[in-house]
Design a protein around this motif. Structure first.
Motif, PDB file in Angstrom:
ATOM      1  N   LYS A  33     -83.923  74.809 -18.706  1.00 25.67           N
ATOM      2  CA  LYS A  33     -85.309  74.694 -19.185  1.00 25.67           C
ATOM      3  C   LYS A  33     -85.680  73.260 -19.559  1.00 25.67           C
ATOM      4  O   LYS A  33     -86.736  72.751 -19.147  1.00 25.67           O
ATOM      5  N   GLU A  34     -84.830  72.610 -20.344  1.00 23.67           N
ATOM      6  CA  GLU A  34     -85.139  71.247 -20.766  1.00 23.67           C
ATOM      7  C   GLU A  34     -85.245  70.318 -19.567  1.00 23.67           C
ATOM      8  O   GLU A  34     -86.182  69.509 -19.466  1.00 23.67           O
ATOM      9  N   GLU A  35     -84.300  70.429 -18.650  1.00 25.87           N
ATOM     10  CA  GLU A  35     -84.317  69.569 -17.464  1.00 25.87           C
ATOM     11  C   GLU A  35     -85.544  69.834 -16.606  1.00 25.87           C
ATOM     12  O   GLU A  35     -86.160  68.897 -16.058  1.00 25.87           O
ATOM     13  N   LEU A  44     -95.600  65.099 -20.579  1.00 26.20           N
ATOM     14  CA  LEU A  44     -95.674  65.870 -21.822  1.00 26.20           C
ATOM     15  C   LEU A  44     -94.325  65.947 -22.524  1.00 26.20           C
ATOM     16  O   LEU A  44     -94.224  65.684 -23.724  1.00 26.20           O
ATOM     17  N   ALA A  45     -93.293  66.320 -21.804  1.00 24.54           N
ATOM     18  CA  ALA A  45     -92.020  66.695 -22.414  1.00 24.54           C
ATOM     19  C   ALA A  45     -91.020  65.558 -22.542  1.00 24.54           C
ATOM     20  O   ALA A  45     -90.058  65.679 -23.300  1.00 24.54           O
ATOM     21  N   LYS A  46     -91.226  64.459 -21.839  1.00 21.49           N
ATOM     22  CA  LYS A  46     -90.222  63.405 -21.801  1.00 21.49           C
ATOM     23  C   LYS A  46     -90.714  62.142 -22.488  1.00 21.49           C
ATOM     24  O   LYS A  46     -91.871  61.750 -22.336  1.00 21.49           O
ATOM     25  N   VAL A  47     -89.822  61.520 -23.244  1.00 26.14           N
ATOM     26  CA  VAL A  47     -90.113  60.224 -23.852  1.00 26.14           C
ATOM     27  C   VAL A  47     -89.014  59.252 -23.459  1.00 26.14           C
ATOM     28  O   VAL A  47     -87.968  59.650 -22.944  1.00 26.14           O
ATOM     29  N   ASN A  48     -89.269  57.989 -23.712  1.00 26.08           N
ATOM     30  CA  ASN A  48     -88.271  56.951 -23.408  1.00 26.08           C
ATOM     31  C   ASN A  48     -88.251  55.976 -24.565  1.00 26.08           C
ATOM     32  O   ASN A  48     -89.069  55.072 -24.664  1.00 26.08           O
ATOM     33  N   ALA A  49     -87.322  56.211 -25.483  1.00 28.19           N
ATOM     34  CA  ALA A  49     -87.280  55.406 -26.698  1.00 28.19           C
ATOM     35  C   ALA A  49     -85.842  55.283 -27.172  1.00 28.19           C
ATOM     36  O   ALA A  49     -84.936  55.958 -26.675  1.00 28.19           O
TER      37      ALA A  49
END
Length: 283
Positions: A33-35, A44-49
């Motif tokens: 699900k997460e992937e 929406l679901a992914k960030v890059n930090a």
């Protein structure tokens, strides 16, 4: 006795064939699900930090409350892996309807408007897997299907109790009916341990949820959230409760090692903690 058990095994297998197929297919997909969320809706679901650089909770809380004045925060899935956006679950004032919002907890950016908790594809699949899209009735159906699956595994081992004699054999040069009969027995024998585990855990999960939702009213506690009252039901799975200051609001944050949030929609139950950012009074 063996003949009657064989008939029960056959007809109950026919009854749960379609529900079991749906549960198996959706469950196999939801393992990722997460992937999948990161793949099909990265905006929406992914960030890059960088891990550990998320903004303070009081700042994010103020941002959400100023943006969604007609909603109350019912649950908050918190992530600090630098890759996954926070998921906020809102309750619309004056209703018991739950909505979902994605939040970039590092940039302080709200990424979506409130939508029903089964709006996105993987959330819809989760609702289909868990309740067949028909609410509490679906919870009962999947629970019964799990019990039947458990019976199928046990009855199959009883019917073919000398299964070890043909554990690695499959007749090929026989009629089609005999071939598929042997194939069914062989695959059933090999998969029996998995069926027993899936049947037991599925039945336990669904039955515990039904009991928790329907019958544990003696532990009922009313919690005021904004303009209306919702109900929480405690269980032995709650490990601890503590108070924490969040800005100028005192709130109670409930932690659960089983990742279960009491009396929330099934799609919200994966939340790591349930936050109620309002003054809480036990009535």
């Amino acid at each position: 006795m063996k003949k009657a058990l064989h008939l029960w095994h056959r007809y109950l297998g026919l009854i749960i064939a379609i529900p079991l197929l749906v549960i198996s297919l959706t469950g196999s997909i939801l393992v990722f699900k997460e992937e999948l969320d990161h793949l099909i809706m990265p905006e929406l679901a992914k960030v890059n930090a960088q891990v550990g650089t998320r903004l303070p909770y009081d700042q994010l809380n103020t941002l959400l409350k100023n943006r969604f004045r007609d909603y109350e925060i019912g649950s908050w899935e918190i992530f600090d892996d630098g890759q996954t956006a926070d998921r906020i679950y809102l309750i619309k004032h004056g209703t018991l309807d739950w909505y979902k919002v994605y939040l970039d907890q590092y940039a302080g950016a709200i990424r979506s408007e409130p939508v029903p908790v089964n709006f996105y594809l993987t959330d819809w699949l989760l609702d289909l897997h868990y309740k067949f899209l028909i609410g509490e009735t679906g919870l009962w159906i999947t629970g019964v299907a799990s019990i039947i699956l458990l019976f199928m595994g046990i009855s199959g081992l009883v019917i073919y109790r000398q299964f070890w004699k043909k554990f690695f054999s499959l007749r090929l040069n026989v009629k089609r009916t005999a071939f598929f009969s042997d194939l069914h027995k062989l695959t059933g024998i090999w998969s029996a341990p998995i069926l027993l585990v899936l049947g037991f855990t599925g039945a336990y999960w669904n039955i515990s949820e039904i009991i928790h939702h329907q019958f544990e009213h003696h532990d009922e506690e009313k919690v005021v959230t904004g303009r209306y009252t919702i109900k929480l039901f405690h269980s032995m799975q709650w490990q601890k409760m503590r108070k924490r200051k969040w800005g100028d609001l005192e709130q109670r944050i409930y932690f659960s090692h089983s990742k279960k949030v009491a009396k929330l929609p099934s799609l919200v139950k994966s939340a790591t903690l349930a936050c109620f950012p309002v003054n809480i009074h036990q009535l």
